[in-house]
Scaffold this motif. Structure first.
Motif, PDB file in Angstrom:
ATOM      1  N   GLU A   5       0.833  -1.207   0.000  1.00 10.88           N
ATOM      2  CA  GLU A   5       0.000   0.000   0.000  1.00 10.88           C
ATOM      3  C   GLU A   5       0.870   1.260   0.000  1.00 10.88           C
ATOM      4  O   GLU A   5       0.570   2.232  -0.701  1.00 10.88           O
ATOM      5  CB  GLU A   5      -0.921  -0.005   1.219  1.00 10.88           C
ATOM      6  N   ARG A   6       1.952   1.232   0.791  1.00 12.30           N
ATOM      7  CA  ARG A   6       2.868   2.389   0.804  1.00 12.30           C
ATOM      8  C   ARG A   6       3.520   2.569  -0.565  1.00 12.30           C
ATOM      9  O   ARG A   6       3.627   3.691  -1.079  1.00 12.30           O
ATOM     10  CB  ARG A   6       3.951   2.198   1.866  1.00 12.30           C
ATOM     11  N   GLN A   7       3.955   1.475  -1.151  1.00 13.68           N
ATOM     12  CA  GLN A   7       4.634   1.561  -2.440  1.00 13.68           C
ATOM     13  C   GLN A   7       3.686   2.032  -3.547  1.00 13.68           C
ATOM     14  O   GLN A   7       4.084   2.787  -4.438  1.00 13.68           O
ATOM     15  CB  GLN A   7       5.256   0.213  -2.778  1.00 13.68           C
ATOM     16  N   ALA A   8       2.433   1.595  -3.467  1.00 15.91           N
ATOM     17  CA  ALA A   8       1.444   2.080  -4.425  1.00 15.91           C
ATOM     18  C   ALA A   8       1.246   3.583  -4.287  1.00 15.91           C
ATOM     19  O   ALA A   8       1.089   4.303  -5.285  1.00 15.91           O
ATOM     20  CB  ALA A   8       0.118   1.343  -4.233  1.00 15.91           C
ATOM     21  N   LEU A  43      11.036  -0.699  -4.904  1.00 12.62           N
ATOM     22  CA  LEU A  43      10.524  -0.219  -6.184  1.00 12.62           C
ATOM     23  C   LEU A  43      11.635  -0.135  -7.223  1.00 12.62           C
ATOM     24  O   LEU A  43      11.441  -0.465  -8.394  1.00 12.62           O
ATOM     25  CB  LEU A  43       9.865   1.153  -5.999  1.00 12.62           C
ATOM     26  N   ASP A  44      12.809   0.304  -6.799  1.00 14.74           N
ATOM     27  CA  ASP A  44      13.957   0.397  -7.701  1.00 14.74           C
ATOM     28  C   ASP A  44      14.360  -0.991  -8.185  1.00 14.74           C
ATOM     29  O   ASP A  44      14.611  -1.200  -9.384  1.00 14.74           O
ATOM     30  CB  ASP A  44      15.115   1.077  -6.983  1.00 14.74           C
ATOM     31  N   ARG A  50      13.074   4.902  -9.943  1.00 11.85           N
ATOM     32  CA  ARG A  50      14.531   5.021  -9.861  1.00 11.85           C
ATOM     33  C   ARG A  50      14.912   5.661  -8.531  1.00 11.85           C
ATOM     34  O   ARG A  50      14.448   6.759  -8.203  1.00 11.85           O
ATOM     35  CB  ARG A  50      15.048   5.863 -11.018  1.00 11.85           C
ATOM     36  N   LYS A  51      15.738   4.964  -7.775  1.00 15.36           N
ATOM     37  CA  LYS A  51      16.206   5.502  -6.497  1.00 15.36           C
ATOM     38  C   LYS A  51      17.248   6.586  -6.749  1.00 15.36           C
ATOM     39  O   LYS A  51      18.179   6.408  -7.533  1.00 15.36           O
ATOM     40  CB  LYS A  51      16.827   4.384  -5.655  1.00 15.36           C
ATOM     41  N   ILE A  52      17.067   7.741  -6.108  1.00 15.77           N
ATOM     42  CA  ILE A  52      18.033   8.827  -6.189  1.00 15.77           C
ATOM     43  C   ILE A  52      18.374   9.263  -4.768  1.00 15.77           C
ATOM     44  O   ILE A  52      17.722   8.845  -3.808  1.00 15.77           O
ATOM     45  CB  ILE A  52      17.490  10.018  -7.007  1.00 15.77           C
ATOM     46  N   ALA A  56      13.112   9.391  -4.763  1.00 14.63           N
ATOM     47  CA  ALA A  56      12.889   8.523  -5.926  1.00 14.63           C
ATOM     48  C   ALA A  56      12.489   9.379  -7.119  1.00 14.63           C
ATOM     49  O   ALA A  56      11.902  10.456  -6.960  1.00 14.63           O
ATOM     50  CB  ALA A  56      11.804   7.497  -5.632  1.00 14.63           C
ATOM     51  N   MET A  57      12.789   8.865  -8.312  1.00 16.68           N
ATOM     52  CA  MET A  57      12.452   9.562  -9.549  1.00 16.68           C
ATOM     53  C   MET A  57      11.565   8.667 -10.405  1.00 16.68           C
ATOM     54  O   MET A  57      11.708   7.443 -10.419  1.00 16.68           O
ATOM     55  CB  MET A  57      13.723   9.933 -10.316  1.00 16.68           C
ATOM     56  N   ARG A  58      10.641   9.287 -11.102  1.00 15.76           N
ATOM     57  CA  ARG A  58       9.752   8.588 -12.013  1.00 15.76           C
ATOM     58  C   ARG A  58      10.544   7.997 -13.183  1.00 15.76           C
ATOM     59  O   ARG A  58      11.458   8.621 -13.703  1.00 15.76           O
ATOM     60  CB  ARG A  58       8.701   9.568 -12.543  1.00 15.76           C
TER      61      ARG A  58
END
Length: 280
Positions: A5-8, A43-44, A50-52, A56-58
């Motif tokens: 749920e958090r990742q969504a 997610l990465d 993309r983890k920055i 995070a970046m789309r």
């Protein structure tokens, strides 16, 4: 709040903003920054973001990029519930069903799970990990059989490729409920993943009747890989958000074209929300 749920929610924020900060998401969800860092790492690793440094970046969205299950599970949810409600009407006790991967077919799995006391002795063949897990845990004493194809896992939680195709080559199903990324009059059913396209074609070869579950956003969309022509489809079930001209065009190409009204899905909403949380 569970990790899926958090990742969504992070993915939702990335739809609105090119990048998000760990601190902002942590405050939004009322969890620790360390928790959000772990979510972004996941997610990465799964190719969803993309983890920055500090956030995070789309990811760039291309026609050949396959969306993940978490990203799409609650998109067009009212439409998907209505479609699932209509599809459920085609199921009879004792049938052998096929469910392909995707979030619309997953909502049908949720609807089936709520009706297993009535729809007894079903056999469900699926390459959807989410649907298989849900149905297995909800089967109770219904004599439901769940057959999983095997194969290579995709971001949309489907199993595809030669192993899946080989399994399907030896099976026969009464109805195949299929979800697609795109549906075009000239190019037919399409997917951004060519292995998934081959697997869905194998599902079609193994069934008596193909029922396509596609919300209005899927029409007149072409993805990378062709699955089958429109002529392979017996029934299309969509929602009432489809444009009348588009509906008329596709209705002229298939034997059965069903437009589901959102209120037909009202009884499924609670069951869907509960089952989605349990299987995430």
């Amino acid at each position: 709040m569970l990790a899926p749920e958090r990742q969504a929610r992070i993915l939702k924020e990335l739809q609105l903003h090119e990048a998000v900060r760990v601190a902002d998401i942590a405050a939004l969800l009322n969890v620790s920054e360390m928790t959000i860092r772990r979510d972004i790492e996941s997610l990465d690793q799964n190719g969803l973001a993309r983890k920055i440094h500090g956030g995070a970046m789309r990811l760039a969205r291309l026609s050949s990029l396959e969306p993940g299950f978490l990203l799409n599970v609650d998109k067009e949810l009212v439409a998907k519930l209505a479609i699932a409600s209509e599809a459920l009407k085609l199921v009879q006790p004792g049938m052998t069903l096929a469910l392909t991967g995707g979030t619309t077919t997953y909502q049908l799995a949720v609807a089936l799970a709520a009706e297993l006391d009535r729809l007894r002795n079903l056999t469900v063949v699926t390459n959807s990990l989410k649907a298989a897990e849900l149905l297995y845990h909800q089967q109770g004493s219904s004599d439901l059989k769940v057959i999983v194809t095997g194969g290579e896992r995709t971001p949309s939680e489907a199993l595809v490729g030669p192993v899946a195709c080989l399994a399907l080559r030896n099976l026969n199903t009464d109805i195949c409920f299929m979800g697609v990324h795109g549906l075009d009059v000239d190019r037919g059913l399409t997917s951004p993943n060519w292995l998934e396209a081959d697997t869905n074609a194998a599902f079609i070869d193994a069934t008596t009747r193909v029922v396509l579950l596609a919300d209005a956003s899927k029409f007149q969309v072409r993805s990378l890989a062709a699955i089958a022509p429109i002529s392979a489809v017996d029934t299309i079930i969509t929602d009432d958000g489809i444009r009348p001209a588009t509906a008329d065009l596709f209705a002229s190409r298939v034997p059965n074209f069903i437009t589901a009204a959102p209120n037909s899905a009202a009884s499924l909403t609670t069951a869907t929300a509960t089952a989605t949380r349990k299987s995430s």
